[in-house]
Design an enzyme around this catalytic site. Structure first.
Site, PDB file in Angstrom:
ATOM      1  N   LYS A 261       2.445  -2.489 -12.256  1.00  0.00           N
ATOM      2  CA  LYS A 261       1.145  -1.805 -12.198  1.00  0.00           C
ATOM      3  C   LYS A 261       0.139  -2.474 -11.270  1.00  0.00           C
ATOM      4  CE  LYS A 261       2.847   1.192 -14.491  1.00  0.00           C
ATOM      5  NZ  LYS A 261       3.204   2.378 -13.706  1.00  0.00           N
TER       6      LYS A 261
ATOM      7  N   HIS B 131      10.018  -6.866  -9.835  1.00  0.00           N
ATOM      8  CA  HIS B 131       8.961  -7.371 -10.733  1.00  0.00           C
ATOM      9  C   HIS B 131       9.413  -8.668 -11.427  1.00  0.00           C
ATOM     10  CE1 HIS B 131       6.485  -3.817 -10.455  1.00  0.00           C
ATOM     11  NE2 HIS B 131       7.195  -3.049 -11.230  1.00  0.00           N
TER      12      HIS B 131
ATOM     13  N   SER C 279      -3.797   0.291 -16.577  1.00  0.00           N
ATOM     14  CA  SER C 279      -2.822   1.148 -15.892  1.00  0.00           C
ATOM     15  C   SER C 279      -1.506   1.173 -16.679  1.00  0.00           C
ATOM     16  CB  SER C 279      -2.587   0.624 -14.473  1.00  0.00           C
ATOM     17  OG  SER C 279      -1.600   1.375 -13.826  1.00  0.00           O
TER      18      SER C 279
HETATM   19  S1  PPS Z   1       5.013   0.230 -11.342  1.00  0.00           S
HETATM   20  O1  PPS Z   1       5.419   1.281 -12.305  1.00  0.00           O
HETATM   21  O2  PPS Z   1       4.853  -1.060 -12.012  1.00  0.00           O
HETATM   22  O3  PPS Z   1       5.912   0.117 -10.207  1.00  0.00           O
HETATM   23  O4  PPS Z   1       3.563   0.704 -10.848  1.00  0.00           O
HETATM   24  P1  PPS Z   1       2.809   0.232  -9.527  1.00  0.00           P
HETATM   25  O5  PPS Z   1       3.254   1.053  -8.392  1.00  0.00           O
HETATM   26  O6  PPS Z   1       2.890  -1.246  -9.392  1.00  0.00           O
HETATM   27  O7  PPS Z   1       1.292   0.560  -9.878  1.00  0.00           O
HETATM   28  C1  PPS Z   1       0.833   1.852 -10.215  1.00  0.00           C
HETATM   29  C2  PPS Z   1      -0.661   1.865  -9.922  1.00  0.00           C
HETATM   30  O8  PPS Z   1      -0.861   1.927  -8.497  1.00  0.00           O
HETATM   31  C3  PPS Z   1      -1.697   3.039  -8.200  1.00  0.00           C
HETATM   32  N1  PPS Z   1      -1.385   3.580  -6.864  1.00  0.00           N
HETATM   33  C4  PPS Z   1      -2.291   3.691  -5.881  1.00  0.00           C
HETATM   34  N2  PPS Z   1      -3.586   3.330  -5.812  1.00  0.00           N
HETATM   35  C5  PPS Z   1      -4.237   3.603  -4.651  1.00  0.00           C
HETATM   36  N3  PPS Z   1      -3.680   4.214  -3.587  1.00  0.00           N
HETATM   37  C6  PPS Z   1      -2.381   4.589  -3.612  1.00  0.00           C
HETATM   38  N4  PPS Z   1      -1.841   5.185  -2.560  1.00  0.00           N
HETATM   39  C7  PPS Z   1      -1.629   4.317  -4.800  1.00  0.00           C
HETATM   40  N5  PPS Z   1      -0.346   4.533  -5.171  1.00  0.00           N
HETATM   41  C8  PPS Z   1      -0.217   4.078  -6.432  1.00  0.00           C
HETATM   42  C9  PPS Z   1      -1.367   4.018  -9.321  1.00  0.00           C
HETATM   43  O9  PPS Z   1      -2.324   5.040  -9.403  1.00  0.00           O
HETATM   44  C10 PPS Z   1      -1.377   3.075 -10.519  1.00  0.00           C
HETATM   45  O10 PPS Z   1      -2.685   2.618 -10.847  1.00  0.00           O
HETATM   46  P2  PPS Z   1      -3.653   3.340 -11.876  1.00  0.00           P
HETATM   47  O11 PPS Z   1      -4.783   2.373 -12.084  1.00  0.00           O
HETATM   48  O12 PPS Z   1      -2.881   3.577 -13.132  1.00  0.00           O
HETATM   49  O13 PPS Z   1      -4.108   4.601 -11.210  1.00  0.00           O
END
Ligand code: PPS
Length: 285
Positions: A43, A98, A128
């Site tokens: 996340k 991770h 998140s």
């Molecule tokens: S995971 O499941 O652990 O692999 O998730 P991960 O990709 O690490 O994190 C998910 C969060 O990243 C946000 N996200 C983004 N934020 C901004 N811009 C872009 N392009 C983007 N892509 C993914 C996603 O919305 C999750 O955060 P939250 O706070 O829940 O919105």
């Protein structure tokens, strides 16, 4: 599976596509100098960074990110499916993980693999994670944010303690083949951070290629891209029919969810656990 996690060396892992036998076999994975590894605590914005890397490698052309699921473009080494793809792949590989550093394949330390460690305010990671785990089947499902707050601060969540994970991987900072990137700086000035990543990887994008990358890795465009937003998993691993990885995509959402008391408790734990590390490593309020 037991109690909603797969356990390996005292660390809880997701129950999907991950077994103790695989995690043991993963220890022998051989990294190559030309590989690029994205590592993060869940996340942190991992999939955003992976989308950016894919678009760097395709020189801004969105065909690849629009036609192949993100977990096949940059497979997870800890997943059995991802491992199979990686094992047989010729040439430079994008790899995602991770896994905490102490359980990571040791070949990474003998190779010149480029490693990007992505960090994010753990308060936002907590929020998140809570909203994703309650709609999905990857890990033990919390019953409330209060409960998840307890689990997270005690390190009883997928991939263990954020504090240990971050301390562990951050110990590589300063090495020539390691770049630390934060979600917050990516949000604040995506263009500059992408240029920094390109310099680190020895890649050059023309201005129009960079513009295309910025467009196709934006929150709005990724939210609509079924190859990147995890909606392919709806009805299987994601139970909510509207569920997606792409929730809000902002910094500081924790302020809408933590109580004042939780914020104070978190500050105290952060200070204790991260004592001795320079505060400028953590570019958030
Ligand atoms: S995971 O499941 O652990 O692999 O998730 P991960 O990709 O690490 O994190 C998910 C969060 O990243 C946000 N996200 C983004 N934020 C901004 N811009 C872009 N392009 C983007 N892509 C993914 C996603 O919305 C999750 O955060 P939250 O706070 O829940 O919105």
């Amino acid at each position: 599976m037991s109690d909603g996690y797969v356990w390996f060396e005292g660390i809880p892992f997701p129950v999907v596509d991950c077994t103790p036998e695989h995690l043991r076999a993963m220890q022998d994975f051989v990294f190559k100098d030309e590989d690029v590894l994205t590592v993060s605590f869940p996340k942190s914005g991992t999939n955003w960074l992976v989308e950016i890397l894919c678009l760097i490698y395709s020189k801004g052309d969105p065909t690849w990110v629009q036609s192949v699921p993100i977990w096949e473009r940059s497979p997870w080494v800890e997943n059995t499916h991802g491992y199979q793809i990686l094992k047989d792949k010729e040439g430079p590989r994008l790899i995602t993980s991770h896994v905490p550093i102490h359980l990571f394949p040791k070949s990474i330390f003998q190779s010149k693999t480029k490693v990007i460690y992505l960090i994010r305010n753990p308060r936002d990671i907590l929020v998140s994670g809570y909203f994703f785990w309650i709609i999905s089947k990857f890990v033990k499902r919390p019953e409330s944010l209060e409960q998840y707050f307890e689990w997270f601060t005690q390190g009883h969540v997928a991939f263990g303690s954020w504090f240990d994970h971050t301390r562990g991987w951050m110990s590589l900072r300063g090495q020539e083949n390691v770049l630390i990137v934060s979600y917050e700086e990516l949000k604040q000035d995506t263009r500059s951070v992408v240029q920094k990543i390109c310099r680190f990887l020895g890649k050059k994008l023309e201005p129009e290629e960079l513009n295309s990358l910025l467009k196709h890795s934006s929150f709005q465009v990724m939210k609509e891209n079924k190859m990147s937003n995890y909606t392919l998993l709806r009805g299987w691993l994601i139970e909510d029919k509207n569920g997606s990885l792409m929730r809000k995509g902002i910094s500081g959402d924790w302020k809408n969810h933590f109580t004042v008391a939780q914020a104070e408790v978190f500050d105290r734990i952060f200070r204790e656990k991260m004592a001795g590390l320079p505060p400028e490593l953590f570019p958030w309020e």
